[in-house]
Design an enzyme around this catalytic site. Structure first.
Site, PDB file in Angstrom:
ATOM      1  N   SER A 142       0.836  -1.194   0.000  1.00 21.68           N
ATOM      2  CA  SER A 142       0.000   0.000   0.000  1.00 21.68           C
ATOM      3  C   SER A 142       0.872   1.246   0.000  1.00 21.68           C
ATOM      4  O   SER A 142       2.012   1.224   0.471  1.00 21.68           O
ATOM      5  CB  SER A 142      -0.915  -0.006   1.231  1.00 21.68           C
ATOM      6  OG  SER A 142      -1.801   1.086   1.207  1.00 21.68           O
ATOM      7  N   ASP A 143       0.330   2.329  -0.521  1.00 24.25           N
ATOM      8  CA  ASP A 143       1.011   3.611  -0.467  1.00 24.25           C
ATOM      9  C   ASP A 143      -0.034   4.712  -0.395  1.00 24.25           C
ATOM     10  O   ASP A 143      -1.155   4.543  -0.887  1.00 24.25           O
ATOM     11  CB  ASP A 143       1.921   3.815  -1.685  1.00 24.25           C
ATOM     12  CG  ASP A 143       2.937   4.909  -1.436  1.00 24.25           C
ATOM     13  OD1 ASP A 143       3.838   4.687  -0.605  1.00 24.25           O
ATOM     14  OD2 ASP A 143       2.810   5.991  -2.029  1.00 24.25           O
ATOM     15  N   THR A 144       0.347   5.822   0.228  1.00 22.85           N
ATOM     16  CA  THR A 144      -0.553   6.963   0.389  1.00 22.85           C
ATOM     17  C   THR A 144       0.168   8.234  -0.022  1.00 22.85           C
ATOM     18  O   THR A 144       1.327   8.433   0.344  1.00 22.85           O
ATOM     19  CB  THR A 144      -1.007   7.096   1.861  1.00 22.85           C
ATOM     20  OG1 THR A 144      -1.693   5.901   2.248  1.00 22.85           O
ATOM     21  CG2 THR A 144      -1.943   8.283   2.055  1.00 22.85           C
TER      22      THR A 144
END
Length: 189
Positions: A72-74
Site C-alpha cells: 500500500s502507499d498513500t
C-alpha cells in the site's frame, strides 16, 4: 482463509499493521526496499498505484511460497502536486501552509498479489483543513508527528485537529481503507 495461503503485509507502517489487524486476518510482515520516486509526467493516481504494486511484488519475492502479499502507499495531493513525507521543517511548513484553509485529496492505493494474480484499488478521499497559524505549524512539527506522514500530517493523531471535514474513507487517510482492502483479500480466498 485457505490453509495453503498465508497473508503478508509488505510494510513497516505501524498504522497499516494496526488497520490490517482490525480486519481479523493473521499475517506476517516483510519490509520491501523499493525506490519511491515519482516519474516526471506521472499522475498522482498512477504513481500511488505503481508504488503499492511495486511494494507488493517486492514483498512477494521476500515471502514464503504461496503467500498473498499486500502492498500500500498513500499520497496527499494539493493543486495537482503530490505531497509526500517531509524532508525537513521547511518542507513540512510549506506543505501545511499549502493545505491551510483548503481542500485536498488523499489517495491510498492497495495492491494484493500472489504468484497467480494481482488486484489493486485506489481510494481517494477529500479532506478540508482549517486555516493554520505559523505557531500551530511550528508546534505540530515539534511534536514529531509530521515527520513520517504523507502531506506532513496524521489525521489519527494531533493532525486531526486541523481537519474540519472529510468525504470518503477515514481509514484510507490513515493508510489502509478497510472495506476495499477486505474486498481485495476476498479475491484470494
Amino acid at each position: 482463509m485457505k490453509k495453503s495461503l498465508s497473508l503478508v503485509l509488505a510494510s513497516g507502517s505501524p498504522r497499516r499493521k494496526e488497520l490490517l489487524a482490525q480486519l481479523g486476518y493473521d499475517f506476517d510482515i516483510v519490509l520491501p526496499d523499493i525506490e519511491e520516486a515519482k516519474q516526471a509526467d506521472e499522475q498522482a493516481q498512477d504513481y500511488v498505484l505503481r508504488l503499492s504494486l511495486e511494494k507488493a511484488q517486492a514483498g512477494l519475492a521476500l515471502a514464503k511460497p504461496d503467500s498473498v502479499v499486500l502492498g500500500s502507499d498513500t499520497v496527499v495531493v494539493c493543486d495537482d502536486r503530490v505531497l509526500e513525507k517531509p524532508k525537513s521543517f521547511e518542507d513540512s511548513k510549506r506543505m501545511l501552509t499549502d493545505l491551510s484553509g483548503r481542500r485536498h485529496q488523499v489517495m491510498t492505493a492497495v495492491s494484493v498479489v500472489s504468484s497467480e494474480q494481482q488486484h489493486s484499488v485506489v481510494v481517494t478521499t477529500d479532506v478540508w483543513f482549517k486555516p493554520l497559524t505559523h505557531e500551530e505549524i511550528e508546534q505540530y512539527w515539534q511534536s514529531g508527528e509530521p515527520c513520517d506522514k504523507a502531506g506532513s500530517y496524521g489525521i489519527q493523531g494531533l493532525g486531526g485537529r486541523f481537519v474540519t471535514r472529510i468525504e470518503g474513507s477515514y481509514h484510507a487517510v490513515v493508510g489502509l481503507p478497510l472495506f476495499e482492502t477486505d474486498q481485495l483479500i476476498q479475491e484470494f480466498l
